[in-house]
Each structure stands twice: as structure tokens, then as C-alpha cells.
Write a protein that holds these residues in place. Structure first.
Motif, PDB file in Angstrom:
ATOM      1  N   HIS A  20       0.727  -1.124  -0.016  1.00 35.56           N
ATOM      2  CA  HIS A  20       0.185  -0.233  -0.122  1.00 35.56           C
ATOM      3  C   HIS A  20       0.846   1.321   0.243  1.00 35.56           C
ATOM      4  O   HIS A  20       2.022   1.344   0.413  1.00 35.56           O
ATOM      5  CB  HIS A  20      -0.940   0.069   1.274  1.00 35.56           C
ATOM      6  CG  HIS A  20      -2.172  -0.812   1.278  1.00 35.56           C
ATOM      7  ND1 HIS A  20      -2.032  -2.155   1.390  1.00 35.56           N
ATOM      8  CD2 HIS A  20      -3.344  -0.361   0.778  1.00 35.56           C
ATOM      9  CE1 HIS A  20      -3.179  -2.568   1.003  1.00 35.56           C
ATOM     10  NE2 HIS A  20      -3.924  -1.543   0.945  1.00 35.56           N
ATOM     11  N   TYR A  21       0.350   2.437  -0.587  1.00 37.54           N
ATOM     12  CA  TYR A  21       1.043   3.565  -0.356  1.00 37.54           C
ATOM     13  C   TYR A  21       0.067   4.272   0.779  1.00 37.54           C
ATOM     14  O   TYR A  21      -1.121   4.354   0.762  1.00 37.54           O
ATOM     15  CB  TYR A  21       0.759   4.507  -1.671  1.00 37.54           C
ATOM     16  CG  TYR A  21       1.851   4.169  -2.780  1.00 37.54           C
ATOM     17  CD1 TYR A  21       3.099   4.621  -2.523  1.00 37.54           C
ATOM     18  CD2 TYR A  21       1.638   3.131  -3.688  1.00 37.54           C
ATOM     19  CE1 TYR A  21       4.187   4.375  -3.528  1.00 37.54           C
ATOM     20  CE2 TYR A  21       2.741   2.934  -4.839  1.00 37.54           C
ATOM     21  CZ  TYR A  21       3.970   3.568  -4.307  1.00 37.54           C
ATOM     22  OH  TYR A  21       4.937   3.204  -5.440  1.00 37.54           O
ATOM     23  N   VAL A  22       0.674   5.102   1.722  1.00 37.09           N
ATOM     24  CA  VAL A  22       0.271   5.810   2.571  1.00 37.09           C
ATOM     25  C   VAL A  22       0.256   7.353   1.998  1.00 37.09           C
ATOM     26  O   VAL A  22       1.276   7.865   2.066  1.00 37.09           O
ATOM     27  CB  VAL A  22       0.737   5.725   4.223  1.00 37.09           C
ATOM     28  CG1 VAL A  22       0.012   6.522   5.098  1.00 37.09           C
ATOM     29  CG2 VAL A  22       0.849   4.100   4.345  1.00 37.09           C
ATOM     30  N   LEU A  23      -0.762   7.955   1.938  1.00 35.56           N
ATOM     31  CA  LEU A  23      -0.942   9.377   1.435  1.00 35.56           C
ATOM     32  C   LEU A  23      -0.993  10.483   2.442  1.00 35.56           C
ATOM     33  O   LEU A  23      -2.129  10.123   3.405  1.00 35.56           O
ATOM     34  CB  LEU A  23      -2.139   9.486   0.387  1.00 35.56           C
ATOM     35  CG  LEU A  23      -1.903   8.410  -0.959  1.00 35.56           C
ATOM     36  CD1 LEU A  23      -3.253   8.583  -1.568  1.00 35.56           C
ATOM     37  CD2 LEU A  23      -0.665   8.150  -1.458  1.00 35.56           C
ATOM     38  N   ASN A  24      -0.246  11.590   2.602  1.00 34.45           N
ATOM     39  CA  ASN A  24      -0.512  12.423   3.568  1.00 34.45           C
ATOM     40  C   ASN A  24      -0.597  13.960   2.882  1.00 34.45           C
ATOM     41  O   ASN A  24       0.495  14.009   2.018  1.00 34.45           O
ATOM     42  CB  ASN A  24       0.479  12.404   4.568  1.00 34.45           C
ATOM     43  CG  ASN A  24      -0.013  11.405   5.756  1.00 34.45           C
ATOM     44  OD1 ASN A  24      -1.082  11.597   6.522  1.00 34.45           O
ATOM     45  ND2 ASN A  24       0.927  10.412   6.015  1.00 34.45           N
ATOM     46  N   GLY A  25      -1.224  14.840   3.261  1.00 32.69           N
ATOM     47  CA  GLY A  25      -1.154  16.185   2.485  1.00 32.69           C
ATOM     48  C   GLY A  25      -2.514  16.915   2.146  1.00 32.69           C
ATOM     49  O   GLY A  25      -3.487  16.062   2.568  1.00 32.69           O
ATOM     50  N   THR A  26      -2.518  17.877   1.584  1.00 32.82           N
ATOM     51  CA  THR A  26      -3.812  18.638   1.203  1.00 32.82           C
ATOM     52  C   THR A  26      -3.501  19.393  -0.161  1.00 32.82           C
ATOM     53  O   THR A  26      -2.688  19.737  -0.606  1.00 32.82           O
ATOM     54  CB  THR A  26      -3.838  19.806   2.253  1.00 32.82           C
ATOM     55  OG1 THR A  26      -3.951  19.290   3.459  1.00 32.82           O
ATOM     56  CG2 THR A  26      -5.066  20.591   2.048  1.00 32.82           C
ATOM     57  N   PHE A  87      -5.755  14.467   2.917  1.00 31.38           N
ATOM     58  CA  PHE A  87      -5.145  12.993   3.018  1.00 31.38           C
ATOM     59  C   PHE A  87      -4.551  13.036   4.555  1.00 31.38           C
ATOM     60  O   PHE A  87      -3.635  13.673   4.559  1.00 31.38           O
ATOM     61  CB  PHE A  87      -4.293  12.701   1.932  1.00 31.38           C
ATOM     62  CG  PHE A  87      -5.136  12.823   0.522  1.00 31.38           C
ATOM     63  CD1 PHE A  87      -5.719  11.791  -0.012  1.00 31.38           C
ATOM     64  CD2 PHE A  87      -5.086  14.078  -0.144  1.00 31.38           C
ATOM     65  CE1 PHE A  87      -6.495  12.015  -1.380  1.00 31.38           C
ATOM     66  CE2 PHE A  87      -5.646  14.339  -1.446  1.00 31.38           C
ATOM     67  CZ  PHE A  87      -6.385  13.032  -1.925  1.00 31.38           C
ATOM     68  N   ASP A  88      -4.945  12.005   5.130  1.00 32.87           N
ATOM     69  CA  ASP A  88      -4.350  11.992   6.214  1.00 32.87           C
ATOM     70  C   ASP A  88      -4.397  10.356   6.584  1.00 32.87           C
ATOM     71  O   ASP A  88      -4.976   9.459   7.052  1.00 32.87           O
ATOM     72  CB  ASP A  88      -5.591  12.239   7.480  1.00 32.87           C
ATOM     73  CG  ASP A  88      -4.817  12.188   8.832  1.00 32.87           C
ATOM     74  OD1 ASP A  88      -3.579  12.011   9.254  1.00 32.87           O
ATOM     75  OD2 ASP A  88      -5.618  12.363   9.871  1.00 32.87           O
TER      76      ASP A  88
END
Ligand SMILES: Cc1cc2nc3c(=O)[nH]c(=O)nc-3n(C[C@H](O)[C@H](O)[C@H](O)COP(=O)(O)OP(=O)(O)OC[C@H]3O[C@@H](n4cnc5c(N)ncnc54)[C@H](O)[C@@H]3O)c2cc1C
Length: 261
Positions: A20-26, A87-88
Motif C-alpha cells: 500500500h501507499y500511505v498518502l498525506n497532505g492537502t 489526506f491523512d
């Protein structure tokens, strides 16, 4: 939010964890945000590599960790919602990577080659609509005992509107036909040219259309003020017109250099 015209400045990150990829940001300003079911998003998979570290991902609405922020209050195109995407620790399967890791900018740029003529078509429709509405009004509005369309100052506005719109249509249709005939080629310069020319035409025509209608043109009861507000975004999104000019000139200079050698 840090990344605008310079999309490579994105602070949003994607980290591979197992499968999986873990996505973070806005991501601010996402057209049809909340309404759409599927989102194409860009994250840095390797911040050290800058532009070459950006990757494209598909994210489906409803994925845990993917939520919507503020709905923007806009000048125009109010029928199309614009939202912030958040994305959290949002986990997406590895197969949601679009293209290869680090190839996100290429995905974005090649999409622009075909999406910018779409914005050009939107702009052309706005210009055409504004011209038709204002011409119809100028024919029935009477001042000094005659229709305002009989004044040469007003006639010249319509002559200019009609000519610019036909020129915009000719450019757009020519580029669209070329793209259809050869989908494997990159059409960056040509698609930027039609986005630039059609959107500048829409802005110019809609301002003149309001003027040709006088006070009623400024009122919400009448459609031309909406056309004017809607025209503005076509000069801004899918890359501002300053960026289109940069790209057109870059390709012209590159072509000239390659002809010399
Ligand atoms: C209603 C709306 C919907 C949008 N929808 C989407 C969407 O769905 N997806 C998406 O990814 N983005 C979307 N955007 C973002 C849009 O593409 C950006 O707003 C646009 O690219 C400009 O970026 P910016 O707003 O950060 O302006 P900035 O980059 O901060 O630019 C400010 C000014 O500086 C100029 N400028 C910047 N760099 C240069 C340069 N190198 N040379 C000359 N001038 C320069 C710009 O042209 C502009 O005039 C949307 C924006 C709006 C307003």
C-alpha cells in the motif's frame, strides 16, 4: 497549497508500506471535489528528487483517511463545486499508482495536452453565449429613437467579438483535429495556444458584451454578467495564461534551436 503554478513544490507525500501507499497532505482547489467519485492526485514519493519524485495516484471517494475540506466561494463557475482534498494516512493499494513512480509530472503534462483544449472549448462557448445574448439585446434596446445596434460604436464591438470568436474556433478545431489524428504525439505548444487564445477571447468578449448592454448587462437578472464572471477562470486554471505563454515560447525556442543544428 504551496504548489500552484510550480506543481513540483508539492509538500504532499506518498510512502510505500508493504503493498500500500500511505498518502498525506492537502490539495486546495479541486474542481468538482466532493461530487466526483474518482480523483487523480499527485504526491511526492521521493522529496529529494524534486520534480522527478512526484507520482500520480488514483484515489476513490470514501477511502479511509481521504476527506473534503472547505467548499470555496467563487466569483464564477458556481455550478461546479471546488473543494480542498485532505489526506491523512490514507492507504491506497499499490496498483493505484498511475504510471511509474516518479512519473507523475509526465502524467500531468500529457493530460494537459488534451485537457487544455477542453478549457478552450469552455471559454469559446462562454464567448459565443455572451455575444449572442448581447447582440439580441442590442437589437431591441432603443435609445435616441433607434436600436443601440444601429450605433457604429456598438456595431464595431460585435464585429470584433465575432471575428475573435471565429479565429478562436478555427484554432481550437484545428488543434483538436490534429490531436485526434495523432494521439501518440505531444501537443503541448498547440494545446497551450488554444487555451490561451480562447480564454483571452472569452474574457475580452464578455467584458465588451456587458458594455454593449449598458446597465442591464451588470444585473444578475440578465445572463451576460455571469458569462463575464465565468470567463475569468478559463485564464487561470489548467495553468494560468502566463504559464501557457511560458510553455509556448519554450517550445518555439526549442524548435528553432533544433532546426539550426
Ligand atoms: C476554481 C478553481 C478550480 C481549480 N481546479 C483545480 C483542479 O481541479 N485541479 C488542480 O490541480 N488545480 C486546480 N486549480 C488550481 C489552478 O490550476 C491554480 O490556481 C493555477 O494553476 C495557478 O496557481 P496559483 O493559484 O497557486 O497561482 P500562483 O502560482 O501563485 O500564481 C500567481 C500569479 O503569478 C503568476 N506566475 C506564477 N509563476 C509564474 C511564472 N513562472 N512566470 C510568469 N508568471 C507566473 C501566475 O500566472 C499568477 O498570475 C483550480 C483553481 C481554481 C481557482
Amino acid at each position: 497549497p504551496e504548489a500552484g503554478s510550480d506543481a513540483t513544490a508539492t509538500q504532499a507525500t506518498a510512502r510505500l508500506e508493504g503493498d500500500h501507499y500511505v498518502l498525506n497532505g492537502t490539495k486546495v482547489f479541486a474542481t468538482n471535489g466532493e461530487a466526483a467519485e474518482i480523483y487523480t492526485t499527485f504526491f511526492s514519493t521521493n522529496p529529494k528528487r524534486g520534480a522527478r519524485g512526484i507520482s500520480a495516484f488514483i484515489v476513490e471517494k470514501g477511502t479511509p483517511g481521504f476527506t473534503f475540506g472547505k467548499k470555496e466561494k467563487k466569483m464564477g463557475i458556481r455550478a461546479s463545486p471546488t473543494y480542498t482534498l485532505m489526506f491523512d494516512n490514507c492507504k491506497v493499494p499499490q496498483e493505484n499508482l498511475l504510471g511509474r513512480e516518479g512519473g507523475g509530472l509526465l502524467v500531468a503534462q500529457s493530460t494537459f495536452d488534451v485537457s487544455r483544449p477542453g478549457v478552450a472549448a469552455q471559454a469559446l462557448g462562454i464567448a459565443q453565449g455572451a455575444m449572442e445574448e448581447s447582440l439580441a439585446y442590442a437589437r431591441v434596446r432603443r435609445q435616441f429613437g433607434q436600436p443601440v445596434s444601429s450605433f457604429q460604436a456598438i456595431q464595431h464591438k460585435f464585429a470584433e467579438m465575432g471575428t475573435r470568436i471565429e479565429a478562436a474556433r478555427a484554432l481550437l478545431y484545428t488543434v483538436a483535429r490534429r490531436i485526434d489524428a495523432d494521439k501518440d504525439r505531444r501537443w503541448t505548444k498547440e494545446s497551450a495556444m488554444c487555451k490561451l487564445f480562447c480564454s483571452d477571447t472569452a474574457m475580452w468578449v464578455t467584458v465588451e458584451a456587458v458594455q454593449a448592454c449598458g446597465g442591464i448587462g451588470y444585473m444578475r437578472d440578465f445572463p451576460v454578467e455571469k458569462f463575464m464572471r465565468d470567463a475569468k477562470i478559463t485564464q487561470i486554471y489548467e495553468g494560468t495564461n502566463e504559464i501557457q505563454r511560458n510553455e509556448i515560447a519554450y517550445h518555439m525556442i526549442k524548435e528553432a534551436a533544433s532546426k539550426k543544428s
